[in-house]
Design a protein around this motif. Sequence first.
Motif, PDB file in Angstrom:
ATOM      1  N   MET A 212       5.569  -9.391 -39.627  1.00  0.00           N
ATOM      2  CA  MET A 212       5.476  -8.336 -40.648  1.00  0.00           C
ATOM      3  C   MET A 212       4.190  -7.528 -40.478  1.00  0.00           C
ATOM      4  O   MET A 212       4.202  -6.301 -40.596  1.00  0.00           O
ATOM      5  CB  MET A 212       5.546  -8.931 -42.059  1.00  0.00           C
ATOM      6  N   MET A 213       3.086  -8.204 -40.185  1.00  0.00           N
ATOM      7  CA  MET A 213       1.828  -7.504 -39.946  1.00  0.00           C
ATOM      8  C   MET A 213       1.959  -6.595 -38.728  1.00  0.00           C
ATOM      9  O   MET A 213       1.518  -5.446 -38.749  1.00  0.00           O
ATOM     10  CB  MET A 213       0.693  -8.510 -39.737  1.00  0.00           C
ATOM     11  N   LEU A 214       2.577  -7.112 -37.675  1.00  0.00           N
ATOM     12  CA  LEU A 214       2.774  -6.324 -36.467  1.00  0.00           C
ATOM     13  C   LEU A 214       3.687  -5.128 -36.742  1.00  0.00           C
ATOM     14  O   LEU A 214       3.423  -4.019 -36.279  1.00  0.00           O
ATOM     15  CB  LEU A 214       3.357  -7.202 -35.355  1.00  0.00           C
ATOM     16  N   HIS A 215       4.737  -5.336 -37.533  1.00  0.00           N
ATOM     17  CA  HIS A 215       5.641  -4.248 -37.891  1.00  0.00           C
ATOM     18  C   HIS A 215       4.882  -3.118 -38.602  1.00  0.00           C
ATOM     19  O   HIS A 215       5.055  -1.940 -38.279  1.00  0.00           O
ATOM     20  CB  HIS A 215       6.767  -4.787 -38.786  1.00  0.00           C
ATOM     21  N   ASN A 216       4.016  -3.473 -39.543  1.00  0.00           N
ATOM     22  CA  ASN A 216       3.221  -2.462 -40.255  1.00  0.00           C
ATOM     23  C   ASN A 216       2.294  -1.707 -39.310  1.00  0.00           C
ATOM     24  O   ASN A 216       2.158  -0.485 -39.404  1.00  0.00           O
ATOM     25  CB  ASN A 216       2.413  -3.117 -41.386  1.00  0.00           C
ATOM     26  N   GLN A 217       1.645  -2.435 -38.403  1.00  0.00           N
ATOM     27  CA  GLN A 217       0.751  -1.782 -37.447  1.00  0.00           C
ATOM     28  C   GLN A 217       1.524  -0.857 -36.504  1.00  0.00           C
ATOM     29  O   GLN A 217       1.057   0.222 -36.156  1.00  0.00           O
ATOM     30  CB  GLN A 217      -0.034  -2.826 -36.641  1.00  0.00           C
ATOM     31  N   LEU A 218       2.719  -1.293 -36.099  1.00  0.00           N
ATOM     32  CA  LEU A 218       3.531  -0.461 -35.207  1.00  0.00           C
ATOM     33  C   LEU A 218       4.000   0.819 -35.892  1.00  0.00           C
ATOM     34  O   LEU A 218       4.075   1.876 -35.261  1.00  0.00           O
ATOM     35  CB  LEU A 218       4.721  -1.253 -34.676  1.00  0.00           C
ATOM     36  N   GLU A 219       4.303   0.749 -37.183  1.00  0.00           N
ATOM     37  CA  GLU A 219       4.675   1.958 -37.919  1.00  0.00           C
ATOM     38  C   GLU A 219       3.503   2.936 -37.967  1.00  0.00           C
ATOM     39  O   GLU A 219       3.688   4.141 -37.780  1.00  0.00           O
ATOM     40  CB  GLU A 219       5.145   1.616 -39.332  1.00  0.00           C
ATOM     41  N   CYS A 220       2.307   2.420 -38.200  1.00  0.00           N
ATOM     42  CA  CYS A 220       1.114   3.276 -38.181  1.00  0.00           C
ATOM     43  C   CYS A 220       0.876   3.841 -36.791  1.00  0.00           C
ATOM     44  O   CYS A 220       0.519   5.015 -36.639  1.00  0.00           O
ATOM     45  CB  CYS A 220      -0.110   2.484 -38.640  1.00  0.00           C
ATOM     46  N   LEU A 221       1.078   3.008 -35.774  1.00  0.00           N
ATOM     47  CA  LEU A 221       0.889   3.454 -34.394  1.00  0.00           C
ATOM     48  C   LEU A 221       1.862   4.572 -34.040  1.00  0.00           C
ATOM     49  O   LEU A 221       1.482   5.578 -33.441  1.00  0.00           O
ATOM     50  CB  LEU A 221       1.050   2.283 -33.423  1.00  0.00           C
ATOM     51  N   GLU A 222       3.117   4.412 -34.445  1.00  0.00           N
ATOM     52  CA  GLU A 222       4.122   5.441 -34.161  1.00  0.00           C
ATOM     53  C   GLU A 222       3.695   6.786 -34.744  1.00  0.00           C
ATOM     54  O   GLU A 222       3.788   7.816 -34.084  1.00  0.00           O
ATOM     55  CB  GLU A 222       5.466   5.004 -34.737  1.00  0.00           C
ATOM     56  N   ALA A 223       3.174   6.774 -35.968  1.00  0.00           N
ATOM     57  CA  ALA A 223       2.718   8.011 -36.606  1.00  0.00           C
ATOM     58  C   ALA A 223       1.481   8.568 -35.912  1.00  0.00           C
ATOM     59  O   ALA A 223       1.365   9.779 -35.699  1.00  0.00           O
ATOM     60  CB  ALA A 223       2.438   7.768 -38.080  1.00  0.00           C
ATOM     61  N   SER A 224       0.550   7.692 -35.522  1.00  0.00           N
ATOM     62  CA  SER A 224      -0.699   8.168 -34.922  1.00  0.00           C
ATOM     63  C   SER A 224      -0.504   8.711 -33.508  1.00  0.00           C
ATOM     64  O   SER A 224      -1.295   9.536 -33.050  1.00  0.00           O
ATOM     65  CB  SER A 224      -1.754   7.075 -34.929  1.00  0.00           C
ATOM     66  N   LEU A 225       0.551   8.267 -32.816  1.00  0.00           N
ATOM     67  CA  LEU A 225       0.789   8.763 -31.453  1.00  0.00           C
ATOM     68  C   LEU A 225       1.146  10.248 -31.426  1.00  0.00           C
ATOM     69  O   LEU A 225       0.994  10.900 -30.399  1.00  0.00           O
ATOM     70  CB  LEU A 225       1.900   7.938 -30.778  1.00  0.00           C
ATOM     71  N   SER A 226       1.594  10.776 -32.556  1.00  0.00           N
ATOM     72  CA  SER A 226       1.933  12.199 -32.611  1.00  0.00           C
ATOM     73  C   SER A 226       0.716  13.066 -32.936  1.00  0.00           C
ATOM     74  O   SER A 226       0.802  14.290 -32.911  1.00  0.00           O
ATOM     75  CB  SER A 226       3.037  12.442 -33.641  1.00  0.00           C
ATOM     76  N   GLN A 227      -0.411  12.431 -33.226  1.00  0.00           N
ATOM     77  CA  GLN A 227      -1.634  13.161 -33.566  1.00  0.00           C
ATOM     78  C   GLN A 227      -2.393  13.537 -32.295  1.00  0.00           C
ATOM     79  O   GLN A 227      -2.251  12.896 -31.254  1.00  0.00           O
ATOM     80  CB  GLN A 227      -2.535  12.297 -34.458  1.00  0.00           C
ATOM     81  N   PRO A 228      -3.224  14.582 -32.373  1.00  0.00           N
ATOM     82  CA  PRO A 228      -4.057  14.935 -31.204  1.00  0.00           C
ATOM     83  C   PRO A 228      -5.025  13.800 -30.876  1.00  0.00           C
ATOM     84  O   PRO A 228      -5.382  13.001 -31.750  1.00  0.00           O
ATOM     85  CB  PRO A 228      -4.830  16.176 -31.664  1.00  0.00           C
ATOM     86  N   ILE A 229      -5.449  13.738 -29.632  1.00  0.00           N
ATOM     87  CA  ILE A 229      -6.407  12.718 -29.202  1.00  0.00           C
ATOM     88  C   ILE A 229      -7.753  12.999 -29.863  1.00  0.00           C
ATOM     89  O   ILE A 229      -8.288  14.106 -29.746  1.00  0.00           O
ATOM     90  CB  ILE A 229      -6.564  12.716 -27.664  1.00  0.00           C
TER      91      ILE A 229
END
Length: 130
Positions: A41-58
Amino acid sequence: MDITLTNNTPPDSWTLTDRCRLLANALVNPQNKGAQDRLCMMLHNQLECLEASLSQPIPEHRKDLGIPLDDGLFDYAELEPDELCDQCMALNFTLMTLQDRKIKEIIAFILWERFEMLRCSLYASTEEAA
């Protein structure tokens, strides 16, 4: 390189990826079997945040970092054919039991990659035997 985040700085893709790596490592650690559901569950939450952050500029502080040093968290040794076969069997079992089309498509792609790794491993072992 240690980047300290403030409360006003949302975590970027690099930080989130490192968090996911640590959680994934804890998932496969034999001492953590009882906590596996919570870790997932912790990993799932982090992956959801990661998915959103990958669309942001570097972020500026992440540009031109180079290749990270090996932190020793993972073993990069080549997998043996029997280990790869076990992984293929587990992935195939997962495909047979899942209902979600998107997840099945992703698991099928990972299974395809594992079969290619198995194929390459078999060719490598025949070359070593020769």
